[in-house]
Motif scaffolding. Structure first.
Motif, short mmCIF file in Angstrom:
data_model
loop_
_atom_site.label_atom_id
_atom_site.label_comp_id
_atom_site.label_asym_id
_atom_site.label_seq_id
_atom_site.Cartn_x
_atom_site.Cartn_y
_atom_site.Cartn_z
N VAL A 81 4.59 -3.11 1.01
CA VAL A 81 3.15 -3.07 0.73
C VAL A 81 2.38 -3.86 1.78
O VAL A 81 1.36 -3.40 2.31
N LEU A 135 -2.64 -9.62 -1.36
CA LEU A 135 -2.79 -8.36 -2.07
C LEU A 135 -1.44 -7.77 -2.47
O LEU A 135 -1.29 -7.23 -3.57
N ALA A 136 -0.45 -7.88 -1.60
CA ALA A 136 0.88 -7.38 -1.91
C ALA A 136 1.46 -8.12 -3.10
O ALA A 136 2.17 -7.53 -3.94
N SER A 141 -0.26 -6.68 -6.31
CA SER A 141 -0.36 -5.22 -6.43
C SER A 141 0.72 -4.62 -7.32
O SER A 141 0.66 -3.45 -7.68
N ASN A 142 1.73 -5.42 -7.67
CA ASN A 142 2.83 -4.95 -8.51
C ASN A 142 3.53 -3.74 -7.88
O ASN A 142 3.94 -2.81 -8.57
N SER A 160 2.29 -1.45 -5.90
CA SER A 160 1.47 -0.24 -5.80
C SER A 160 0.54 -0.34 -4.60
O SER A 160 -0.37 -1.17 -4.57
N GLU A 180 -1.62 1.89 -3.78
CA GLU A 180 -2.92 2.38 -4.22
C GLU A 180 -3.74 1.25 -4.82
O GLU A 180 -4.93 1.10 -4.54
N ARG A 181 -3.08 0.43 -5.64
CA ARG A 181 -3.79 -0.70 -6.26
C ARG A 181 -4.16 -1.74 -5.21
O ARG A 181 -5.25 -2.31 -5.24
N ALA A 182 -3.26 -2.00 -4.28
CA ALA A 182 -3.54 -2.97 -3.21
C ALA A 182 -4.75 -2.54 -2.40
O ALA A 182 -5.62 -3.36 -2.06
N LEU A 227 -7.91 -3.01 -4.48
CA LEU A 227 -8.28 -4.42 -4.55
C LEU A 227 -8.94 -4.87 -3.25
O LEU A 227 -9.89 -5.65 -3.26
N SER A 228 -8.45 -4.37 -2.15
CA SER A 228 -9.02 -4.74 -0.85
C SER A 228 -10.45 -4.22 -0.72
O SER A 228 -11.35 -4.95 -0.27
N GLU A 252 -8.72 -4.01 -14.14
CA GLU A 252 -8.42 -4.96 -13.07
C GLU A 252 -8.85 -6.37 -13.45
O GLU A 252 -8.16 -7.35 -13.16
#
Length: 342
Positions: A173, A191-192, A195-196, A198, A200-202, A205-206, A257
């Motif tokens: 990630v 972020l990694a 992000s668990n 993911s 896409e989630r990272a 979040l960015s 989130e």
């Protein structure tokens, strides 16, 4: 792009490459795993490999079929997903898919249907799909993409081969965020971490300045008093711009989130409390967290975490967003300040 660009899913890639080479593809699959770990991307690359004009165990990315699939313009590949502003896949969509699948392929030996968010089918839609799964056309391959197998009816699950996808590693990630999204090393690493697995989630979040919001949240939680629940709830709605969003699903995504940020904070408190040696995300507050956890028992921290998890579940069941946040914060503060009746 081809299978070589699918990260952390080598077992699944090898499984399907063998199935393609030996012509042992099933009629129906369920791709299960959390959001943002590459299930949809893999399903598209799988379709590309199956349809590739140069028959082999990976797509060439250069033939007419591969290029048209990349551009979402291939007549034997179909996608089904919830319509905009809808939380479910409607029966009309599945009936249309039935009609499509029963027509012979135009340019290949197969027709492939990829049903995204298939765990959002209601009972009518599931029954409609079940009829197709019970007697699938010989040329049809149906792929259901889900985040939760429990949301898929047993009668549907039993007629599909289940493929479980796993989260991406933190290193992968981080590398993607640095190389593809051009983030600096420190931001990518943070972020990694949250992000668990993911990407896409990272990336989300960015783009939403989530790190700044999470930092604000910790500073604010540390100053809260017993009776700050209503004020704090309103502050959260403003800080996360939730009221400004017009689409309900976007609001739910932001609130999810936000709730996960609470979960991350209290998870770190619990780690500091039990001194497990596990890494904490909020490293800048390590000393403060260590001090804060001394006045909270493990039981209280576990109960707060359960309150947060319950709120996540309620969010998925159409709970009123403002009331949900207010109730969650009220319960957390009561537990935190010693009200054991919660």
């Amino acid at each position: 792009m081809s299978f070589k660009n699918i990260f952390c899913q080598d077992r699944i890639v090898n499984l399907f490459q063998k199935a393609i080479v030996h012509d042992h593809l099933a009629h129906a699959y369920i791709f299960a795993g959390q959001e943002g770990i590459g299930k949809t991307l893999f399903s598209k690359e799988l379709a590309k490999t199956i349809f590739c004009q140069h028959a082999r165990a990976d797509a060439c990315d250069t033939c007419s079929h591969c290029q048209r699939i990349t551009n979402d313009n291939f007549p034997d590949l179909f996608f089904v997903l919830p319509e905009k502003n809808s939380r479910t896949i409607k029966i009309e969509q599945l009936r249309h898919l039935q009609d499509v699948l029963h027509v012979k392929p135009l340019e290949s030996k197969y027709k492939i249907a990829i049903i995204q968010s298939a765990d959002k089918m209601n009972e009518e839609s599931s029954n409609c799909l079940l009829k197709t799964l019970e007697e699938p056309p010989s040329h049809a391959i149906i792929i259901l993409i889900v985040t939760s197998l429990e949301s898929v009816r047993e009668t549907v699950r039993s007629r599909c081969q289940i493929i479980r996808f796993f989260p991406l590693s933190m290193i992968v990630v981080k590398d993607i965020l640095v190389n593809s999204f051009h983030l600096d090393e420190k931001q990518a690493e943070q972020l990694a971490c949250i992000s668990n697995g993911s990407i896409e989630r990272a990336a989300l979040l960015s783009s939403t300045h989530a790190l700044d919001k999470k930092n604000w949240l910790v500073d604010r939680i540390l100053t809260l008093g017993m009776n700050d629940n209503l004020t704090f709830s309103k502050e959260l709605l403003d800080k996360w711009n939730i009221q400004d969003l017009e689409i309900l699903e976007e609001k739910r995504s932001q609130v999810k989130e936000l709730i996960l940020s609470f979960l991350l904070y209290y998870r770190d408190l619990l780690i500091c409390k039990i001194q497990s040696g596990m890494p904490v995300y909020h490293t800048n507050w390590r000393n403060t967290l260590t001090s804060k956890c001394q006045v909270l028992s493990e039981e209280v921290l576990f109960r707060i975490i359960q309150v947060i998890k319950t709120s996540l579940e309620q969010l998925d069941h159409n709970a009123n967003i403002a009331l949900l946040l207010e109730n969650m914060i009220t319960k957390i503060l009561r537990l935190q300040f010693g009200d054991r009746t919660v």
